[in-house]
Design an enzyme around this catalytic site. Structure first.
Site, PDB file in Angstrom:
ATOM      1  N   SER A 208       0.969  -1.263  -0.197  1.00 18.14           N
ATOM      2  CA  SER A 208       0.083   0.438   0.131  1.00 18.14           C
ATOM      3  C   SER A 208       0.586   1.217  -0.246  1.00 18.14           C
ATOM      4  CB  SER A 208      -0.971  -0.110   0.696  1.00 18.14           C
ATOM      5  OG  SER A 208      -1.012   1.023   1.128  1.00 18.14           O
TER       6      SER A 208
ATOM      7  N   TYR B 130      -2.798   0.044  10.665  1.00 23.15           N
ATOM      8  CA  TYR B 130      -3.322  -0.868   9.396  1.00 23.15           C
ATOM      9  C   TYR B 130      -1.639  -0.321   8.541  1.00 23.15           C
ATOM     10  CZ  TYR B 130      -3.832  -1.219   3.827  1.00 23.15           C
ATOM     11  OH  TYR B 130      -4.435  -1.324   2.821  1.00 23.15           O
TER      12      TYR B 130
ATOM     13  N   LYS C 248       1.430  -2.606   6.416  1.00 21.41           N
ATOM     14  CA  LYS C 248       1.548  -2.217   5.489  1.00 21.41           C
ATOM     15  C   LYS C 248       3.292  -2.370   5.045  1.00 21.41           C
ATOM     16  CE  LYS C 248      -1.793  -3.629   2.858  1.00 21.41           C
ATOM     17  NZ  LYS C 248      -1.664  -5.013   1.742  1.00 21.41           N
TER      18      LYS C 248
HETATM   19  N1  LIG Z   1      -8.716  -0.712  -1.715  1.00 27.09           N
HETATM   20  C1  LIG Z   1      -7.050  -0.083  -1.180  1.00 27.09           C
HETATM   21  O1  LIG Z   1      -7.785   1.221  -1.474  1.00 27.09           O
HETATM   22  C2  LIG Z   1      -6.025  -0.050  -1.045  1.00 27.09           C
HETATM   23  C3  LIG Z   1      -5.435   0.417  -1.351  1.00 27.09           C
HETATM   24  C4  LIG Z   1      -3.850  -0.167  -0.867  1.00 27.09           C
HETATM   25  C5  LIG Z   1      -3.705  -1.675  -0.817  1.00 27.09           C
HETATM   26  N2  LIG Z   1      -4.864  -2.282  -0.868  1.00 27.09           N
HETATM   27  C6  LIG Z   1      -4.605  -3.780  -0.310  1.00 27.09           C
HETATM   28  O2  LIG Z   1      -4.999  -4.341  -1.502  1.00 27.09           O
HETATM   29  C7  LIG Z   1      -5.349  -6.294  -0.949  1.00 27.09           C
HETATM   30  C8  LIG Z   1      -6.778  -6.375  -1.927  1.00 27.09           C
HETATM   31  O3  LIG Z   1      -7.855  -5.183  -1.156  1.00 27.09           O
HETATM   32  P1  LIG Z   1      -9.185  -4.506  -1.562  1.00 27.09           P
HETATM   33  O4  LIG Z   1      -9.025  -3.431  -1.571  1.00 27.09           O
HETATM   34  O5  LIG Z   1      -9.344  -5.257  -2.852  1.00 27.09           O
HETATM   35  O6  LIG Z   1      -9.752  -5.187  -0.232  1.00 27.09           O
HETATM   36  P2  LIG Z   1     -11.062  -6.370  -0.200  1.00 27.09           P
HETATM   37  O7  LIG Z   1     -11.832  -6.579  -1.525  1.00 27.09           O
HETATM   38  O8  LIG Z   1     -12.360  -5.788   0.985  1.00 27.09           O
HETATM   39  O9  LIG Z   1     -10.144  -7.600  -0.339  1.00 27.09           O
HETATM   40  C9  LIG Z   1      -9.679  -8.178   0.588  1.00 27.09           C
HETATM   41  C10 LIG Z   1      -9.222  -9.636   0.537  1.00 27.09           C
HETATM   42  O10 LIG Z   1      -8.814 -10.341   1.542  1.00 27.09           O
HETATM   43  C11 LIG Z   1      -9.777 -11.489   2.064  1.00 27.09           C
HETATM   44  N3  LIG Z   1      -9.234 -12.052   3.155  1.00 27.09           N
HETATM   45  C12 LIG Z   1      -8.733 -11.038   4.389  1.00 27.09           C
HETATM   46  N4  LIG Z   1      -8.571 -11.900   5.535  1.00 27.09           N
HETATM   47  C13 LIG Z   1      -7.799 -13.071   4.650  1.00 27.09           C
HETATM   48  C14 LIG Z   1      -8.114 -13.931   5.601  1.00 27.09           C
HETATM   49  N5  LIG Z   1      -7.907 -14.474   6.251  1.00 27.09           N
HETATM   50  N6  LIG Z   1      -8.002 -15.536   4.394  1.00 27.09           N
HETATM   51  C15 LIG Z   1      -8.261 -15.208   3.380  1.00 27.09           C
HETATM   52  N7  LIG Z   1      -8.871 -14.156   2.794  1.00 27.09           N
HETATM   53  C16 LIG Z   1      -8.859 -13.074   3.900  1.00 27.09           C
HETATM   54  C17 LIG Z   1     -10.650 -11.036   2.213  1.00 27.09           C
HETATM   55  O11 LIG Z   1     -11.517 -11.874   1.661  1.00 27.09           O
HETATM   56  P3  LIG Z   1     -12.949 -12.412   2.514  1.00 27.09           P
HETATM   57  O12 LIG Z   1     -14.331 -11.181   2.049  1.00 27.09           O
HETATM   58  O13 LIG Z   1     -13.294 -13.360   3.013  1.00 27.09           O
HETATM   59  O14 LIG Z   1     -12.859 -10.829   3.992  1.00 27.09           O
HETATM   60  C18 LIG Z   1     -11.215 -10.392   0.845  1.00 27.09           C
HETATM   61  O15 LIG Z   1     -10.955 -11.419  -0.102  1.00 27.09           O
HETATM   62  C19 LIG Z   1      -5.213  -5.089   0.356  1.00 27.09           C
HETATM   63  O16 LIG Z   1      -3.891  -6.304   0.667  1.00 27.09           O
HETATM   64  C20 LIG Z   1      -4.830  -3.701   0.863  1.00 27.09           C
HETATM   65  O17 LIG Z   1      -4.152  -3.989   1.912  1.00 27.09           O
HETATM   66  C21 LIG Z   1      -6.315  -1.977  -1.184  1.00 27.09           C
END
Ligand SMILES: NC(=O)c1ccc[n+]([C@@H]2O[C@H](COP(=O)([O-])OP(=O)(O)OC[C@H]3O[C@@H](n4cnc5c(N)ncnc54)[C@H](OP(=O)(O)O)[C@@H]3O)[C@@H](O)[C@H]2O)c1
Length: 248
Positions: free
Chosen positions: A139, A152, A156
């Protein structure tokens, strides 16, 4: 570092169950660019039925809780054809300003320990392939803490440090290690953040462009790019600016 060919690759992507998530967008981008097979993981594989159908035989659903260390230890042997690992699953826990111990522990398990153990499990397998890669979805908060993200961002930052270590340790085996540093992206996780947001598909395309050009750092959106430049120019000024921003 040598570029990675996504065409005909076999990928393992964590956290692919959310329709708007970056993980699912990465799976779709891989299919579009000709991946041979994608192991798409989720805690609850019933949430992957549509994605498997969409893959027309190229998506295999795998049940995985990324905090299950026994299951992770067996991954490399179970999926020996994998030559691309995408550590995408992530957790944004309780946003307490001075931190919440339980959220901090769980975020570290999902955002830091899981990519460490999953990559360890696959490393011997990846080393056997002529072309292989690891992608860690970190991130922009790896570089600067922000008001809602006390624990968080710390997890990261740890994931970024891990990415550097993996790059150092896996380079001799010819394994490309890519760190991705998105800014706000329009997924469930960022619903509370009221800033301009990138689309998950644009993040996924940037990841695959980086793999195909051998680029180790990915800044996929305007906020990610401007904060990373600000961090390199004057980290303290960025810290001051972000500290006074209002989220949401
Ligand atoms: N969205 C942003 O602004 C942003 C910015 C920077 C980085 N990121 C990073 O991008 C990545 C994807 O996030 P996203 O934005 O797509 O959010 P998201 O839609 O909330 O996706 C997060 C995913 O991680 C899974 N997860 C969480 N805990 C888990 C566990 N114990 N075992 C297996 N799966 C698990 C969730 O599954 P469940 O549905 O079962 O919880 C979900 O599929 C993450 O690493 C996040 O930190 C996001």
């Amino acid at each position: 570092m040598t570029a990675f060919q996504t065409k005909n690759s076999v990928a393992f992507v964590t956290g692919t169950n959310r329709e708007r998530g970056i993980g699912r967008a990465v799976v779709r981008a891989l299919l579009k660019r000709g991946a041979r097979k994608v192991y798409a993981t989720a805690r609850d594989t019933s949430q992957l039925v549509d994605l498997v159908r969409e893959g027309e035989g190229r998506v295999v659903a795998v049940a995985l809780d990324v905090t299950d260390e026994r299951a992770i230890a067996a991954l490399g042997e179970r999926f020996a054809d994998v030559n691309l690992v995408v550590n995408n699953a992530g957790l944004f826990g309780n946003p307490a300003p001075l931190g919440d111990a339980s959220a901090a522990a769980q975020e570290m398990r999902v955002n830091y320990t899981a990519p460490m153990l999953i990559t360890q499990s696959f490393a011997p397998i990846l080393a056997k392939h002529p072309s292989s890669a690891v992608v860690n979805v970190n991130s922009i908060a790896s570089f600067v803490n922000f008001p809602l993200g006390t624990t968080y961002a710390a997890s990261k930052a740890a994931a970024h440090s891990l990415t550097q270590a993996q790059r150092r340790e896996l380079a001799p085996a010819g394994i490309l290690v890519v760190g991705v540093y998105p800014g706000p992206t329009d997924t469930d996780m960022a619903d509370a953040i009221k800033l301009d947001k990138a689309s998950p598909s644009s993040v996924a395309e940037a990841v695959l462009d980086a793999l195909e050009s051998g680029t180790e750092y990915v800044y996929p959106d305007p906020i990610s790019q401007s904060w990373s430049q600000a961090h390199q120019a004057d980290a303290k000024a960025l810290e001051r600016e972000v500290a006074t921003m209002m989220f949401p």
